[in-house]
Design an enzyme around this catalytic site. Structure first.
Site, PDB file in Angstrom:
ATOM      1  N   TYR A   1       0.827  -1.217   0.000  1.00  0.00           N
ATOM      2  CA  TYR A   1       0.000   0.000   0.000  1.00  0.00           C
ATOM      3  C   TYR A   1       0.860   1.266   0.000  1.00  0.00           C
ATOM      4  O   TYR A   1       0.404   2.323  -0.425  1.00  0.00           O
ATOM      5  CB  TYR A   1      -0.903   0.035   1.237  1.00  0.00           C
ATOM      6  CG  TYR A   1      -2.247  -0.624   1.045  1.00  0.00           C
ATOM      7  CD1 TYR A   1      -2.348  -1.940   0.604  1.00  0.00           C
ATOM      8  CD2 TYR A   1      -3.424   0.069   1.323  1.00  0.00           C
ATOM      9  CE1 TYR A   1      -3.585  -2.546   0.449  1.00  0.00           C
ATOM     10  CE2 TYR A   1      -4.665  -0.535   1.172  1.00  0.00           C
ATOM     11  CZ  TYR A   1      -4.745  -1.835   0.737  1.00  0.00           C
ATOM     12  OH  TYR A   1      -5.969  -2.426   0.581  1.00  0.00           O
TER      13      TYR A   1
ATOM     14  N   LYS B   1       3.409 -15.251   1.738  1.00  0.00           N
ATOM     15  CA  LYS B   1       3.721 -16.084   0.579  1.00  0.00           C
ATOM     16  C   LYS B   1       5.225 -16.296   0.562  1.00  0.00           C
ATOM     17  O   LYS B   1       5.932 -15.842  -0.350  1.00  0.00           O
ATOM     18  CB  LYS B   1       3.231 -15.394  -0.702  1.00  0.00           C
ATOM     19  CG  LYS B   1       1.717 -15.434  -0.896  1.00  0.00           C
ATOM     20  CD  LYS B   1       1.194 -16.771  -1.416  1.00  0.00           C
ATOM     21  CE  LYS B   1       1.565 -16.987  -2.862  1.00  0.00           C
ATOM     22  NZ  LYS B   1       1.123 -18.345  -3.332  1.00  0.00           N
TER      23      LYS B   1
ATOM     24  N   ASP C   1      -2.607 -17.957   0.218  1.00  0.00           N
ATOM     25  CA  ASP C   1      -3.640 -18.523  -0.665  1.00  0.00           C
ATOM     26  C   ASP C   1      -4.314 -19.730   0.003  1.00  0.00           C
ATOM     27  O   ASP C   1      -5.538 -19.870  -0.020  1.00  0.00           O
ATOM     28  CB  ASP C   1      -3.057 -18.885  -2.044  1.00  0.00           C
ATOM     29  CG  ASP C   1      -1.837 -19.800  -1.976  1.00  0.00           C
ATOM     30  OD1 ASP C   1      -1.227 -19.923  -0.893  1.00  0.00           O
ATOM     31  OD2 ASP C   1      -1.492 -20.405  -3.015  1.00  0.00           O
TER      32      ASP C   1
ATOM     33  N   ASP D   1      -6.160  -7.165   3.635  1.00  0.00           N
ATOM     34  CA  ASP D   1      -7.322  -6.538   3.010  1.00  0.00           C
ATOM     35  C   ASP D   1      -8.226  -7.615   2.427  1.00  0.00           C
ATOM     36  O   ASP D   1      -9.447  -7.621   2.655  1.00  0.00           O
ATOM     37  CB  ASP D   1      -6.841  -5.565   1.922  1.00  0.00           C
ATOM     38  CG  ASP D   1      -7.988  -4.797   1.291  1.00  0.00           C
ATOM     39  OD1 ASP D   1      -8.880  -4.374   2.032  1.00  0.00           O
ATOM     40  OD2 ASP D   1      -7.991  -4.645   0.055  1.00  0.00           O
TER      41      ASP D   1
ATOM     42  N   ASP E   1     -11.916  -9.342   4.178  1.00  0.00           N
ATOM     43  CA  ASP E   1     -13.215  -9.309   3.507  1.00  0.00           C
ATOM     44  C   ASP E   1     -13.807 -10.708   3.437  1.00  0.00           C
ATOM     45  O   ASP E   1     -15.013 -10.900   3.635  1.00  0.00           O
ATOM     46  CB  ASP E   1     -13.080  -8.745   2.082  1.00  0.00           C
ATOM     47  CG  ASP E   1     -13.424  -7.261   2.012  1.00  0.00           C
ATOM     48  OD1 ASP E   1     -13.265  -6.573   3.043  1.00  0.00           O
ATOM     49  OD2 ASP E   1     -13.851  -6.793   0.939  1.00  0.00           O
TER      50      ASP E   1
HETATM   51  C1  IPM Z   1     -10.350  -1.519   3.967  1.00  0.00           C
HETATM   52  C2  IPM Z   1     -10.663  -0.820   2.674  1.00  0.00           C
HETATM   53  C3  IPM Z   1      -9.550   0.176   2.413  1.00  0.00           C
HETATM   54  C4  IPM Z   1      -8.287  -0.607   2.168  1.00  0.00           C
HETATM   55  C5  IPM Z   1      -9.837   1.180   1.283  1.00  0.00           C
HETATM   56  C6  IPM Z   1     -11.137   1.918   1.497  1.00  0.00           C
HETATM   57  C7  IPM Z   1      -8.707   2.145   1.112  1.00  0.00           C
HETATM   58  O1  IPM Z   1     -10.838  -1.749   1.657  1.00  0.00           O
HETATM   59  O2  IPM Z   1     -10.232  -0.825   5.004  1.00  0.00           O
HETATM   60  O3  IPM Z   1     -10.238  -2.745   3.958  1.00  0.00           O
HETATM   61  O4  IPM Z   1      -8.018  -1.066   1.047  1.00  0.00           O
HETATM   62  O5  IPM Z   1      -7.519  -0.756   3.126  1.00  0.00           O
HETATM   63 MG    MG Z   2     -10.801  -3.767   2.285  1.00  0.00          MG
END
Ligand code: IPM
Ligand code: MG
Length: 367
Positions: free
Chosen positions: A142, A192, A224, A248, A252
């Site tokens: 990032y 990884k 993975d 990230d 999710d």
């Molecule tokens: C998260 C989001 C952020 C990220 C975005 C909104 C910049 O997806 O907090 O997971 O990628 O970190």
């Molecule tokens: Mg995210």
């Protein structure tokens, strides 16, 4: 002594409406529990762009550095898709994370019993699920340099750099081991190392830090495989430690296991300040949900549970955090549902503020 200070950055989309419910909860803790906060509010994301032409004003950044904790709603929306990358709403959030040096991002994925059937997985695979992802938040791909879009041999090249120093890995590993120690004493680190040197270093440093946490069981997994295991048998995990980009994605994935993105809070923590509290920002995992913004449909629970994390991690009020979490759980068990938690077959969903009221009623009942 003065009250602890909170900076509220409600942001965009459903941010302001869910944050309004958090304000009511904060008020409840002041009235009923004598826990008073000095609350100030400011802009972030698209809202800040509309007012100042930048997604985070320098004055807001300075305020965030001074307060005891920041509560953030959500940033972004289709209206801002056309903006230059450098002023997109997300840049405001990334600046906060980077300049406050919030290196440890705690993302619990907990499956509430009353909601287990909302998961896309079979109920028995997710019911009782309680895992914590610790995502490194201020380094890796990032932020690594070089980055950019360059021209080489008459074509464009997009570059991002995955870069980790030992100390960056060490500090987030310690945060994860500390958490594991207070939970089920199991830590799985994901990278990884089979293809990336940064992954080899990650594995080495985590293994070294483990020497100070022998009471915690450490395992390593390729990221993975980790994604696959999260969907196959998520209850094998307690705390998962991983880098910024893998974190990230994996968070999710873990969030959706619970079936209810509208329920998940997060904390982003940095080094201790002079008063001993960590630099901290709390935010729901869900985004700005522009499609339902302004309609009173949003579920305020994730943002309210983020305030519970603030009570626990910034203000040493674990008992009050438990009280608030139990109130949310009771409301769900009673069948109160915002639109995101409705089954196809039914019932009438409650509004954002009705959900807030139900949680406040459950808090009252807890006294
Ligand atoms: C998260 C989001 C952020 C990220 C975005 C909104 C910049 O997806 O907090 O997971 O990628 O970190
Ligand atoms: Mg995210």
């Amino acid at each position: 002594m003065s009250n602890p200070s909170l900076l509220i950055l409600a942001g965009d989309g459903i941010g302001p409406e869910v944050m309004a419910e958090v304000q009511r909860i904060i008020g409840w803790f002041g009235d009923k529990r004598g826990l008073n906060f000095d609350v100030s509010e400011d802009l972030v994301g698209g809202a800040a762009y509309d007012a100042h032409g930048v997604p985070l004003h320098d004055d807001t950044m300075a305020k965030a550095q001074e307060v005891d904790a920041v509560l953030l709603g959500a940033v972004g929306g289709p209206k801002y898709d056309v903006l230059d990358f450098s002023v997109k709403p997300e840049r405001g959030l990334l600046r906060l994370r980077k300049e406050m040096d919030l290196f440890a991002n705690l993302r619990p994925a907990q499956c509430f019993d009353a909601l287990a059937e909302f998961s896309s997985l079979k109920k028995d695979i997710v019911s009782g699920l309680d895992i914590m992802i610790v995502r490194e938040l201020t380094s890796g791909s990032y932020f690594g340099e070089p980055r950019g879009i360059f021209t080489e041999n008459n074509e464009r090249v997009g570059i991002n750099t995955q870069r980790y120093t030992e100390s960056e890995i060490d500090r987030v590993a310690r945060a994860a081991f500390e958490l594991a120690r207070k939970r089920n004493k199991k830590l799985c680190s994901m990278e990884k190392a089979n293809v990336m040197e940064s992954g080899i270093l990650w594995r080495d440093v985590v293994t070294e830090v483990h020497a100070d946490y022998q009471d915690v069981e450490l395992s390593h997994m390729y990221a993975d495989n980790g994604a696959m295991q999260l969907v196959r048998a998520p209850k094998q995990f307690d705390v998962i430690l991983t880098d910024n980009l893998f974190g990230d994605l994996l968070s999710d994935c873990a969030a959706m296991l619970t079936g209810s993105l509208g329920m998940l809070p997060s904390a982003s923590l940095g080094a201790p300040m002079e008063n001993g509290r960590p630099k901290a920002l709390y935010e729901p995992v869900h985004g700005s949900a522009p499609d339902i913004a302004g309609q009173g449909k949003a579920n305020p629970s994730a943002c309210i549970l983020s305030f519970a994390m603030a009570l626990r991690y910034s203000f040493d009020q674990g008992g009050e955090a438990d009280r608030l979490e139990a109130a949310v759980e009771k409301v769900l068990a009673d069948g109160v549902r915002t639109a995101d938690l409705m089954q196809a077959d039914g019932g009438t969903p409650v509004s954002t503020s009705e959900m807030g009221s139900a949680i406040i009623a459950a808090l009252d009942a807890s006294l």
